[in-house]
Design a protein around this motif. Sequence first.
Motif, PDB file in Angstrom:
ATOM      1  N   UNK A 107      14.513  50.074 -33.500  1.00  0.00           N
ATOM      2  CA  UNK A 107      14.761  48.698 -33.933  1.00  0.00           C
ATOM      3  C   UNK A 107      15.188  48.672 -35.391  1.00  0.00           C
ATOM      4  N   UNK A 108      16.260  47.961 -35.631  1.00  0.00           N
ATOM      5  CA  UNK A 108      16.745  47.799 -37.001  1.00  0.00           C
ATOM      6  C   UNK A 108      16.659  46.345 -37.460  1.00  0.00           C
ATOM      7  N   UNK A 109      16.599  45.432 -36.540  1.00  0.00           N
ATOM      8  CA  UNK A 109      16.533  44.007 -36.883  1.00  0.00           C
ATOM      9  C   UNK A 109      15.284  43.429 -36.242  1.00  0.00           C
ATOM     10  N   UNK A 144       6.387  45.370 -38.433  1.00  0.00           N
ATOM     11  CA  UNK A 144       7.256  46.443 -37.968  1.00  0.00           C
ATOM     12  C   UNK A 144       6.523  47.771 -38.137  1.00  0.00           C
ATOM     13  N   UNK A 145       6.953  48.753 -37.313  1.00  0.00           N
ATOM     14  CA  UNK A 145       6.375  50.092 -37.411  1.00  0.00           C
ATOM     15  C   UNK A 145       7.529  51.091 -37.413  1.00  0.00           C
ATOM     16  N   UNK A 146       7.811  51.590 -38.593  1.00  0.00           N
ATOM     17  CA  UNK A 146       8.914  52.539 -38.753  1.00  0.00           C
ATOM     18  C   UNK A 146       8.379  53.953 -38.524  1.00  0.00           C
ATOM     19  N   UNK A 204      16.691  42.059 -46.211  1.00  0.00           N
ATOM     20  CA  UNK A 204      17.090  43.434 -45.900  1.00  0.00           C
ATOM     21  C   UNK A 204      16.282  44.395 -46.769  1.00  0.00           C
ATOM     22  N   UNK A 205      15.759  45.425 -46.105  1.00  0.00           N
ATOM     23  CA  UNK A 205      14.965  46.430 -46.802  1.00  0.00           C
ATOM     24  C   UNK A 205      15.546  47.814 -46.520  1.00  0.00           C
ATOM     25  N   UNK A 247      16.315  44.959 -41.223  1.00  0.00           N
ATOM     26  CA  UNK A 247      16.505  43.553 -41.573  1.00  0.00           C
ATOM     27  C   UNK A 247      15.444  42.711 -40.888  1.00  0.00           C
ATOM     28  N   UNK A 248      14.883  41.803 -41.664  1.00  0.00           N
ATOM     29  CA  UNK A 248      13.927  40.825 -41.129  1.00  0.00           C
ATOM     30  C   UNK A 248      14.571  39.451 -41.193  1.00  0.00           C
ATOM     31  N   UNK A 249      14.604  38.788 -40.060  1.00  0.00           N
ATOM     32  CA  UNK A 249      15.064  37.406 -39.997  1.00  0.00           C
ATOM     33  C   UNK A 249      13.846  36.514 -39.808  1.00  0.00           C
ATOM     34  N   UNK A 250      13.618  35.685 -40.820  1.00  0.00           N
ATOM     35  CA  UNK A 250      12.450  34.806 -40.788  1.00  0.00           C
ATOM     36  C   UNK A 250      12.830  33.554 -40.005  1.00  0.00           C
ATOM     37  N   UNK A 251      12.195  33.389 -38.870  1.00  0.00           N
ATOM     38  CA  UNK A 251      12.493  32.260 -37.989  1.00  0.00           C
ATOM     39  C   UNK A 251      11.695  31.035 -38.415  1.00  0.00           C
ATOM     40  N   UNK A 252      12.341  29.895 -38.304  1.00  0.00           N
ATOM     41  CA  UNK A 252      11.710  28.632 -38.682  1.00  0.00           C
ATOM     42  C   UNK A 252      10.759  28.171 -37.583  1.00  0.00           C
TER      43      UNK A 252
END
Length: 805
Positions: free
Chosen positions: A240-242, A256-258, A312-313, A332-337
């Motif tokens: 997972x990248x996003x 997340x767990x990288x 983005x990290x 990338x983390x997309x913060x959902x409303x």
Amino acid sequence: MQGAVLFLVLLDAMSGSEALHLIQLPATSNVTENAPPETSVHKFSVKLSASLSPVISGFPLIINSNPLTEAFRVNRLSDTDFEVVTTGKEQLDFETGPKIFDLQIYLKDDVGTTDLQVLTVQVTDVNEPPQFLGNLAKGQDLYIVEGANPGFIYQVEAFDPEDTSRNIPLSYFLVSTTKSFRMSADGTLLSTTEFDFEAGHNSYHLIVEVRDSQGLRASTSLQVNIVNINDEIPRFTSPTRVYVIPEELGPGTIVANVTAEDPDDQGFTSFLLYSITTVNSYFMINQLTGTIQVARRLDRDAGKLRQNPTISLEVLVKDRPFGGQENRMQITFKVADINDNPATCTTFAFSILVPERTAKGTSLLDLNTVCFDGDSEAPHNQFNFTTPSGVGSSSRLLQDPAGSGKIVLVGDLDYENPSNLAASNKYTVAIQVQDVAPPYYKNNIYIYVLTNPENEFPLLFDGLPYVFNVSEISPAGTRVGQVRASDKDFPQSSIVYSISTGGASLQYPNIFWINPKRGELQLVTRVDYETTPIYILRIQATNSEHTSSVTVTVNILDENDEKPICIPNSYFLAVPVDLKVGTNIQNFKLTCTDRDSSPRSFRYSIGPGNVNSHFTFSPNAGSNVTRLLLATPFDYTGGLDKNWDYNLLIYITDDNLLSSRKKAEALVETGTVTLSISVIPHPTTIVTMAPRPRITYQILKKNIYSPSAWYVPFVITLGSILLLGLLVSLIILLAKAIHTHYPCKTWKHKKPLMKKGGMCVWCLSPLFAAVVIYLFVYLFMLVLLYYMKGLQLGRESACNPVLPK
């Protein structure tokens, strides 16, 4: 050998018994060189007595050899059969080792009977194949570092046992089929490729064969091991990248767990270190596990996240704390409303002032412009409005379209409408604003609609037309009349009255004043019929929006307020003593005028001073021109008259005989004339009379300074300053002349102009010149000052005769 046999026979003789002895010994036997272990060398038996017990365990055995060796031993085949075999502990080499061994075999039974025999073993030569040196014969482990360049790996060495001189070459071959290695004829093992431990080939098993000139061969194995080094970067294994995560996650929440692995550590637990290289304040990562957690509150609806909800990290993984291999991955983390904010407004109470004549369908308020939802994305930031409710509002105010928040006027707000007045022209509307998405937050909104009255009706004056009469003798402040305007608007606004035009004269800019609140018209000063008999005024009434004007006529009523004025006003007459009665004295006549009376209204009368009624006017009434007549003769001789000088005060009265008013209401004004009459005696008559009075004239002079002559003191002051400066400069020049010049020079005859010790005339000449110039300027300034002063003096003189009483 004969000695050894002899020794065995001697032992047998010494035993004194033949019950126990070794059969097939002594003997000679052969064994091939390099025979493998357990190779049979010689078999023999033991002959036992029937009454004797078996041979003691452990016997027979080899107790000695010549030369010493451990290459042989005795194996038991049965109770009486034995065999000498090779042990393999020592190599039987024909070329390098002993070729004959004498083995002493010793036998002993349980009763102490012994036997000793010798076995001679001869080593026979055989054509041996080549042999590998050392441990190579048993196989060799080789190690190659991965990534090493192709080339030399190992030098295989073998020898031919038959070739003691080592001069016969051997041939080497690589039996194993592989493309990664090759071997030269002299036994050099070479690699043909660069090895990669992580590619899966981490070891190779090679068979190496060596051949001699006779075709004999030998082989050994080589185990080539690829040595793993840290040459591979770690590989991320988490696909997972996003990541899409909701807002408002609390600190510490795992998002997340990288994970990653190190190809260099296949099959082992990798020791990897994780870190985030991107500067951020929202996330942190566990250094050992790669778990990413929330570091602080994630608010999608505020700050940078509202503008851009994507974070983005860059995650860095290392296989060593310091140095080593590393790899990076962008996630990338997309913060959902989420719907965590209720719809709100800048204010929840609105006051709207609406003009009463506002047309139906007019939009009064759009709540969408003042209400908002703090959430960032639809449908969480969407909201609607409920149907308006409230007393008196349903028939006048609606949402159009429904739920839109747009308040529209649909009814009548006329302030003069009695039904609207009953509702106090104030309407309250209640509306709820609520989210369209769960959990459906709500807020109440209150709208207060106030009707703003408008000045829609013009001002109307009552009691038209306005015509007022005022007497010309009315004092200032007299009420002339009142105007009044009305307004049909409700509520009625205050009306202000003012005079827009009219009511002015040359002397007074405002003859009239009107009360701005009551509309009462008053006199500011006295009016004069003779100057202006009628005033036309334009009076306007004004409220907040409208202005109306009306014409007001003010008639000035004529009054007898003017005195008759006669010419001359004072006069001196000389009357001969013998003047005939009825004669016009020196043809003197009075011409009188009156601005508000008819010439026929004048009456003339003589006041005190007409002693013995010597003088009269004709006509004495009904004309503006009259003459002075002698009415009675003078009688000085008879003693009737004693005064030679008469001072007459003449009264001129306007009776207004032609006025239409009643006599009782008529006003009378009186003017005066002063006459001085001197009686001149007859020249032949001796008259005894008092000294003749003298006429004294008083001359009054008055000096008046004009304020506009500002330049007079200015010129005087400036001149004084200039004179003072000139005088000072002259004194300075004189002082310099005295101190800088030498004593007086002599003329050609060398005689000084003054005596010794005195100051010469030429030295005094600057002083004389300065004094002369100063006096000239001073006199000039005096003359100029006198002249300007004369220009600014006003002379006012009056010459009045003053007669003694």
